[in-house]
Design a protein around this motif. Structure first.
Motif, PDB file in Angstrom:
ATOM      1  N   LEU A 132      11.218 -12.983  -0.980  1.00 47.11           N
ATOM      2  CA  LEU A 132      10.217 -13.645  -0.579  1.00 47.11           C
ATOM      3  C   LEU A 132       9.943 -12.278   0.616  1.00 47.11           C
ATOM      4  N   LYS A 133      10.434 -11.850   0.963  1.00 47.98           N
ATOM      5  CA  LYS A 133      10.059  -9.986   1.902  1.00 47.98           C
ATOM      6  C   LYS A 133       9.418  -9.021   1.458  1.00 47.98           C
ATOM      7  N   GLN A 134      10.374  -8.910  -0.156  1.00 46.08           N
ATOM      8  CA  GLN A 134       9.889  -7.679  -1.216  1.00 46.08           C
ATOM      9  C   GLN A 134       8.749  -8.602  -1.747  1.00 46.08           C
ATOM     10  N   ALA A 135       8.597  -9.256  -2.292  1.00 47.75           N
ATOM     11  CA  ALA A 135       7.514  -9.990  -2.767  1.00 47.75           C
ATOM     12  C   ALA A 135       6.139  -9.739  -2.141  1.00 47.75           C
ATOM     13  N   SER A 136       5.846 -10.021  -0.188  1.00 46.17           N
ATOM     14  CA  SER A 136       5.305 -10.004   0.576  1.00 46.17           C
ATOM     15  C   SER A 136       5.180  -8.335   0.281  1.00 46.17           C
ATOM     16  N   HIS A 137       6.100  -7.533   0.583  1.00 50.13           N
ATOM     17  CA  HIS A 137       6.072  -5.725   0.372  1.00 50.13           C
ATOM     18  C   HIS A 137       4.448  -5.651  -0.716  1.00 50.13           C
ATOM     19  N   TYR A 138       5.086  -5.732  -1.863  1.00 45.98           N
ATOM     20  CA  TYR A 138       4.251  -5.606  -2.726  1.00 45.98           C
ATOM     21  C   TYR A 138       2.612  -6.380  -2.671  1.00 45.98           C
ATOM     22  N   PHE A 139       2.576  -7.378  -2.163  1.00 46.01           N
ATOM     23  CA  PHE A 139       0.913  -8.209  -1.707  1.00 46.01           C
ATOM     24  C   PHE A 139       0.490  -7.612  -1.058  1.00 46.01           C
ATOM     25  N   LEU A 140       1.477  -7.227   0.134  1.00 40.03           N
ATOM     26  CA  LEU A 140       0.599  -6.004   1.262  1.00 40.03           C
ATOM     27  C   LEU A 140       0.083  -4.444   0.806  1.00 40.03           C
ATOM     28  N   LYS A 141       1.110  -3.897  -0.270  1.00 39.19           N
ATOM     29  CA  LYS A 141       0.730  -2.686  -1.118  1.00 39.19           C
ATOM     30  C   LYS A 141      -0.562  -2.697  -1.528  1.00 39.19           C
ATOM     31  N   ALA A 142      -0.639  -4.038  -2.812  1.00 31.37           N
ATOM     32  CA  ALA A 142      -1.967  -4.552  -3.050  1.00 31.37           C
ATOM     33  C   ALA A 142      -3.305  -4.034  -2.082  1.00 31.37           C
ATOM     34  N   LEU A 143      -3.127  -4.591  -1.365  1.00 31.29           N
ATOM     35  CA  LEU A 143      -3.836  -4.828  -0.085  1.00 31.29           C
ATOM     36  C   LEU A 143      -4.443  -3.133   0.964  1.00 31.29           C
ATOM     37  N   GLU A 144      -3.507  -2.153   0.564  1.00 30.50           N
ATOM     38  CA  GLU A 144      -3.807  -1.684   1.451  1.00 30.50           C
ATOM     39  C   GLU A 144      -4.604  -0.854  -0.310  1.00 30.50           C
ATOM     40  N   LEU A 145      -4.516  -0.950  -1.249  1.00 31.08           N
ATOM     41  CA  LEU A 145      -5.009  -0.062  -2.247  1.00 31.08           C
ATOM     42  C   LEU A 145      -6.529  -0.387  -2.557  1.00 31.08           C
ATOM     43  N   HIS A 146      -6.656  -2.308  -2.268  1.00 29.62           N
ATOM     44  CA  HIS A 146      -8.169  -2.778  -2.249  1.00 29.62           C
ATOM     45  C   HIS A 146      -8.009  -3.996  -1.372  1.00 29.62           C
ATOM     46  N   HIS A 147      -8.656  -3.973   0.085  1.00 26.60           N
ATOM     47  CA  HIS A 147      -9.026  -4.522   0.786  1.00 26.60           C
ATOM     48  C   HIS A 147      -9.469  -6.027   0.075  1.00 26.60           C
ATOM     49  N   ARG A 148      -9.970  -6.570  -0.476  1.00 31.47           N
ATOM     50  CA  ARG A 148     -10.232  -8.091  -1.142  1.00 31.47           C
ATOM     51  C   ARG A 148     -10.078  -7.977  -1.685  1.00 31.47           C
ATOM     52  N   GLN A 149      -8.435  -7.998  -2.450  1.00 32.25           N
ATOM     53  CA  GLN A 149      -7.739  -8.856  -3.615  1.00 32.25           C
ATOM     54  C   GLN A 149      -7.019  -9.772  -3.124  1.00 32.25           C
ATOM     55  N   LEU A 150      -8.107 -10.770  -3.754  1.00 32.46           N
ATOM     56  CA  LEU A 150      -7.910 -12.062  -3.531  1.00 32.46           C
ATOM     57  C   LEU A 150      -7.305 -12.572  -3.994  1.00 32.46           C
ATOM     58  N   GLU A 151      -6.177 -12.245  -4.793  1.00 38.16           N
ATOM     59  CA  GLU A 151      -4.792 -12.920  -5.384  1.00 38.16           C
ATOM     60  C   GLU A 151      -3.784 -12.857  -4.609  1.00 38.16           C
ATOM     61  N   ALA A 152      -3.950 -10.643  -3.584  1.00 37.78           N
ATOM     62  CA  ALA A 152      -2.884 -10.598  -2.874  1.00 37.78           C
ATOM     63  C   ALA A 152      -2.743 -11.203  -2.056  1.00 37.78           C
ATOM     64  N   TYR A 153      -4.553 -11.928  -1.175  1.00 38.15           N
ATOM     65  CA  TYR A 153      -4.091 -12.704  -0.041  1.00 38.15           C
ATOM     66  C   TYR A 153      -3.411 -14.422  -0.525  1.00 38.15           C
ATOM     67  N   LEU A 154      -3.698 -14.750  -1.490  1.00 33.43           N
ATOM     68  CA  LEU A 154      -3.674 -16.104  -1.365  1.00 33.43           C
ATOM     69  C   LEU A 154      -1.574 -15.901  -2.057  1.00 33.43           C
ATOM     70  N   GLY A 155      -0.958 -14.692  -2.728  1.00 34.38           N
ATOM     71  CA  GLY A 155       0.084 -14.471  -2.607  1.00 34.38           C
ATOM     72  C   GLY A 155       0.845 -14.855  -1.521  1.00 34.38           C
ATOM     73  N   LEU A 156       0.380 -13.574  -0.405  1.00 36.02           N
ATOM     74  CA  LEU A 156       1.302 -13.242   0.525  1.00 36.02           C
ATOM     75  C   LEU A 156       0.889 -14.825   1.887  1.00 36.02           C
ATOM     76  N   ALA A 157      -0.347 -15.535   1.413  1.00 35.78           N
ATOM     77  CA  ALA A 157      -0.220 -17.005   2.315  1.00 35.78           C
ATOM     78  C   ALA A 157       0.825 -17.934   1.522  1.00 35.78           C
ATOM     79  N   PHE A 158       0.856 -17.575   0.174  1.00 34.31           N
ATOM     80  CA  PHE A 158       1.637 -19.162  -0.572  1.00 34.31           C
ATOM     81  C   PHE A 158       3.723 -18.686   0.252  1.00 34.31           C
ATOM     82  N   LEU A 159       3.804 -17.526   0.657  1.00 39.64           N
ATOM     83  CA  LEU A 159       5.155 -16.523   0.605  1.00 39.64           C
ATOM     84  C   LEU A 159       5.053 -16.942   2.259  1.00 39.64           C
ATOM     85  N   SER A 160       4.029 -16.987   3.110  1.00 42.38           N
ATOM     86  CA  SER A 160       4.264 -17.379   4.285  1.00 42.38           C
ATOM     87  C   SER A 160       5.035 -18.483   4.439  1.00 42.38           C
TER      88      SER A 160
END
Length: 82
Positions: free
Chosen positions: A5-33
């Motif tokens: 789960l923590k590794q998956a969070s890392h990848y979602f955070l990387k996606a947000l670094e590339l595009h800060h308005r990436q909705l799927e990354a926010y949803l994925g991070l929320a689910f993992l949290s």
């Protein structure tokens, strides 16, 4: 497991670094949290997702699930409140 789960969070955070308005990354991070019992963080991430697209139909069910988990006492903070 928790490490995955923590590794998956890392990848979602990387996606947000590339595009800060990436909705799927926010949803994925929320689910993992939520899976990691980090409900305040999950709620904050869902608010950010709503700011990007308030009409996205995936947000409300996640919000309800986080609220339900807090209500039934899955939240580790519940013991401190009792």
């Amino acid at each position: 497991d928790k490490q995955t789960l923590k590794q998956a969070s890392h990848y979602f955070l990387k996606a947000l670094e590339l595009h800060h308005r990436q909705l799927e990354a926010y949803l994925g991070l929320a689910f993992l949290s939520a899976l990691l019992n980090q409900y305040d963080k999950a709620k904050q991430l869902l608010e950010q997702a709503k700011a990007i697209n308030p009409d996205d139909k995936r947000i409300a069910p996640l919000e309800h699930e986080v609220a339900r988990l807090i209500e039934i006492g899955v939240d580790p903070r519940a013991e401190a409140r009792a």
